[in-house]
Design a protein around this motif. Structure first.
Motif, short mmCIF file in Angstrom:
data_model
loop_
_atom_site.label_atom_id
_atom_site.label_comp_id
_atom_site.label_asym_id
_atom_site.label_seq_id
_atom_site.Cartn_x
_atom_site.Cartn_y
_atom_site.Cartn_z
N TRP A 309 28.23 33.16 53.25
CA TRP A 309 29.77 32.79 52.99
C TRP A 309 29.76 32.59 51.41
O TRP A 309 30.72 33.19 50.95
CB TRP A 309 30.40 31.47 53.89
N PRO A 310 28.96 31.61 50.91
CA PRO A 310 29.11 31.46 49.45
C PRO A 310 29.16 32.95 48.71
O PRO A 310 29.93 33.04 47.91
CB PRO A 310 27.80 30.40 48.92
N PHE A 311 28.04 33.70 49.30
CA PHE A 311 27.95 34.90 48.48
C PHE A 311 29.43 35.75 48.70
O PHE A 311 29.87 36.42 47.94
CB PHE A 311 26.93 36.07 49.16
N SER A 312 29.80 35.54 50.12
CA SER A 312 31.10 36.42 50.45
C SER A 312 32.35 36.05 49.49
O SER A 312 32.96 36.76 49.17
CB SER A 312 31.35 36.27 52.08
N PHE A 313 32.41 34.71 49.34
CA PHE A 313 33.48 34.18 48.54
C PHE A 313 33.63 34.73 47.06
O PHE A 313 34.36 35.11 46.56
CB PHE A 313 33.68 32.61 48.70
N SER A 314 32.19 34.38 46.59
CA SER A 314 32.07 34.67 45.16
C SER A 314 32.44 36.20 44.86
O SER A 314 32.84 36.63 43.94
CB SER A 314 30.64 34.24 44.77
N PHE A 315 31.70 36.99 45.77
CA PHE A 315 31.90 38.55 45.69
C PHE A 315 33.29 38.76 45.73
O PHE A 315 34.05 39.67 45.08
CB PHE A 315 31.02 39.17 46.72
N GLY A 316 34.04 38.15 46.88
CA GLY A 316 35.35 38.24 46.82
C GLY A 316 36.43 38.11 45.77
O GLY A 316 37.46 38.59 45.51
N CYS A 317 35.94 37.00 45.00
CA CYS A 317 36.76 36.68 43.84
C CYS A 317 36.45 37.64 42.90
O CYS A 317 37.39 38.01 42.07
CB CYS A 317 36.27 34.97 43.44
N LEU A 318 35.24 38.08 42.77
CA LEU A 318 34.99 39.33 41.65
C LEU A 318 35.84 40.48 42.00
O LEU A 318 36.54 41.15 41.17
CB LEU A 318 33.53 39.69 41.81
N CYS A 319 35.67 40.71 43.33
CA CYS A 319 36.48 42.15 43.82
C CYS A 319 38.07 41.98 43.60
O CYS A 319 38.70 42.76 43.01
CB CYS A 319 36.41 42.15 45.37
N ASP A 320 38.72 40.68 43.81
CA ASP A 320 40.12 40.38 43.61
C ASP A 320 40.28 40.54 42.15
O ASP A 320 41.54 41.20 41.75
CB ASP A 320 40.57 39.04 44.11
N TYR A 321 39.41 39.89 41.34
CA TYR A 321 39.52 40.08 39.80
C TYR A 321 39.89 41.64 39.41
O TYR A 321 40.62 41.90 38.61
CB TYR A 321 38.60 39.22 39.08
N LEU A 322 38.83 42.31 40.05
CA LEU A 322 38.76 43.76 39.45
C LEU A 322 39.98 44.37 39.82
O LEU A 322 40.43 45.27 39.15
CB LEU A 322 37.45 44.23 40.46
N ILE A 323 40.65 44.10 41.01
CA ILE A 323 41.84 44.67 41.41
C ILE A 323 43.04 44.10 40.57
O ILE A 323 43.79 45.13 40.03
CB ILE A 323 42.26 44.52 42.91
N GLN A 324 43.17 42.88 40.49
CA GLN A 324 44.35 42.38 39.88
C GLN A 324 44.38 42.69 38.24
O GLN A 324 45.24 42.82 37.71
CB GLN A 324 44.20 40.82 39.77
N ALA A 325 43.01 42.75 37.65
CA ALA A 325 42.95 43.24 36.24
C ALA A 325 43.02 44.83 35.99
O ALA A 325 43.19 45.24 34.97
CB ALA A 325 41.79 42.63 35.77
#
Length: 471
Positions: A309-325
């Motif tokens: 789960w920590p990997f999932s959440f961290s990876f998810g934050c990165l992916c959301d940043y890549l989309i939002q930016a």
């Protein structure tokens, strides 16, 4: 606290408990069955090849070596493990339709609540008759089939596109549920007996159901305590992807012929085949092949899932940043996630297959295989919602039906391969098949996958483009 944050916590706990209730038998069964001992003439391969294990006292567990366990062979054990999934696909599509019509709160809540209630009956049913146990597990699987599609419908109504990777990481509360189940239940069985596993996990599920009932609502618009600011933010972010009066007619032809949906489902079949093989079979593999005791079996079956789960959440934050930016499109982000959740995941399962009796290598590859699979929360899983938020529950229902049907045969195949042959060579075949299937389906998603909003999501939209996040 924002209401969608509360929803995240309750969803995380809900999925954690959901998997706790479906996985508890996989760890409990190593204590329920009569152990394979030296006097049976069936030593574990680990025992035969390790001089350090000449003293077999560590293989003795207070609640297993008393000769009172159930005499279930490999076929029966895998039937018990797999029976949960026999009818699990039946209510997947109805679950999406029911959530679309009556709301996801009730469907998801009562699904988990009833499964928790049935969990408390397992000890009595197992002692009464093997077939009675199988019946309870079949009923649990049938009812649990409502959960996933209904939650996807709620995600489509509550979560903006650029927050979905992080939010869907709550789905992987499943990993924490699995980890806690395996680790804690190993000790519970040693202290209180295998029956305690089902009574305690069932009680946790019933407590969750009460909290869910009073804290969660179907959509931001019907939540009595949501702030006007959060409500406007959610509705403005969702834009035209969610319509208030979506047609009651489901575009079945468009859905069933959608290439992006088909490829998404294929990738999830491969991911789940690999993940379920590891999750379901790790306790048996550690106990009867590598010769671990109950505590060791519980710890090493569960620890890898704590890191998922920590990997999932961290990876998810990165992916959301890549989309939002606007660094990467949603489709490219989903494909990036698929590289980890399927291809890299499959490679680690392959190296796990060739780890032999090297404990360090076995544990390392198992941890890595489980951890990287957490990228699914940023890949194909939210990709279902990306395609058609208005019909996310139905799409997840179709996906769940097909995926569960395919992976439900996995325990049966494992039983055939390992029947009276609990050797590393036979188990290697099990893991090689899983690794190949997982990686190849990921490659298919990389080539043909897409997360563009589909025109049939809202037929009133004449020219639908990929959702762009509101910054």
């Amino acid at each position: 606290m924002q209401k969608r944050t509360i929803l995240w916590y309750m969803t995380f706990w809900g999925f954690g408990m959901n998997f706790m209730l479906r996985m508890n038998l996989n760890i409990a069964i190593v204590s329920m069955v009569r152990p394979i001992t030296v006097k049976d003439g069936l030593k574990s391969e680990y025992y035969e090849n390790h001089s350090l294990l000449q003293n077999t006292s560590h293989l003795t567990d207070s609640n297993t070596d008393n000769g009172n366990g159930f005499e279930w062979d490999e076929h029966q054990q895998n039937i018990a493990k797999g029976s949960f999934f026999w009818l699990h696909m039946v209510l997947q599509i109805p679950g999406g339709l029911l959530a679309q019509k009556f709301g996801a709160k009730s469907i998801f809540g009562y699904s988990n609540g009833l499964v928790a209630l049935l969990t408390c009956v397992i000890p009595v049913s197992a002692k009464f008759n093997f077939n009675a146990l199988i019946l309870i597990r079949i009923l649990q699987g049938l009812i649990a089939g409502l959960a996933w599609p209904s939650m996807q419908a709620m995600t489509g109504k509550w979560i903006p596109p650029h927050e979905r990777s992080r939010f869907v990481s709550a789905y992987l509360g499943t990993s924490v549920g699995t980890a806690v189940t395996y680790i804690v239940c190993g000790y519970l069985m040693d202290w209180l007996g295998w029956e305690s596993v089902f009574y305690i996990t069932g009680l946790i599920g019933l407590v969750w159901h009460i909290c869910w009932t009073y804290l969660v609502y179907d959509s931001p618009r019907v939540h009595p305590n949501i702030t006007e600011k959060e409500l406007k933010y959610i509705e403005n972010s969702l834009g035209n992807s969610i319509v208030k009066n979506v047609s009651s007619s489901t575009p079945w032809k468009s859905i069933l012929t959608s290439l992006p949906l088909i490829v998404n489902i294929i990738s999830q079949i491969g991911y789940n085949w690999g993940m379920y093989t590891i999750s379901l079979q790790a306790p048996t593999y550690f106990k009867f092949v590598l010769g671990f005791n109950l505590k060791q079996t519980g710890i090493w079956s569960g620890v890898p899932h704590l890191f998922l789960w920590p990997f999932s959440f961290s990876f998810g934050c990165l992916c959301d940043y890549l989309i939002q930016a606007k660094i990467m499109s949603i489709t490219k982000v989903r494909k990036l996630a698929c590289v980890f959740s399927n291809i890299v995941h499959g490679l680690f399962i392959l190296t796990f297959a060739y780890s032999g009796c090297n404990e360090t290598f076995v544990i390392f590859n198992l941890v890595c295989a489980v951890v990287v699979s957490g990228a699914i929360s940023s890949g194909a899983l939210p990709g279902i919602v990306d395609l058609a938020p208005n019909f996310a529950g139905v799409l997840q229902g179709i996906n769940g039906t097909i995926v569960i049907f395919c992976i439900s045969i996995s325990p049966y195949i494992v039983g055939l391969i390992t029947y009276q042959q609990q050797t590393i060579e036979q188990w290697k075949k099990v893991f090689i098949v899983s690794a190949a299937f997982c990686s190849l389906t990921g490659i298919a998603f990389l080539i043909f996958g897409s997360s563009k909003l589909q025109k049939w999501n809202n037929e009133e939209q004449k020219d639908v483009k990929e959702i762009q996040p509101i910054v």
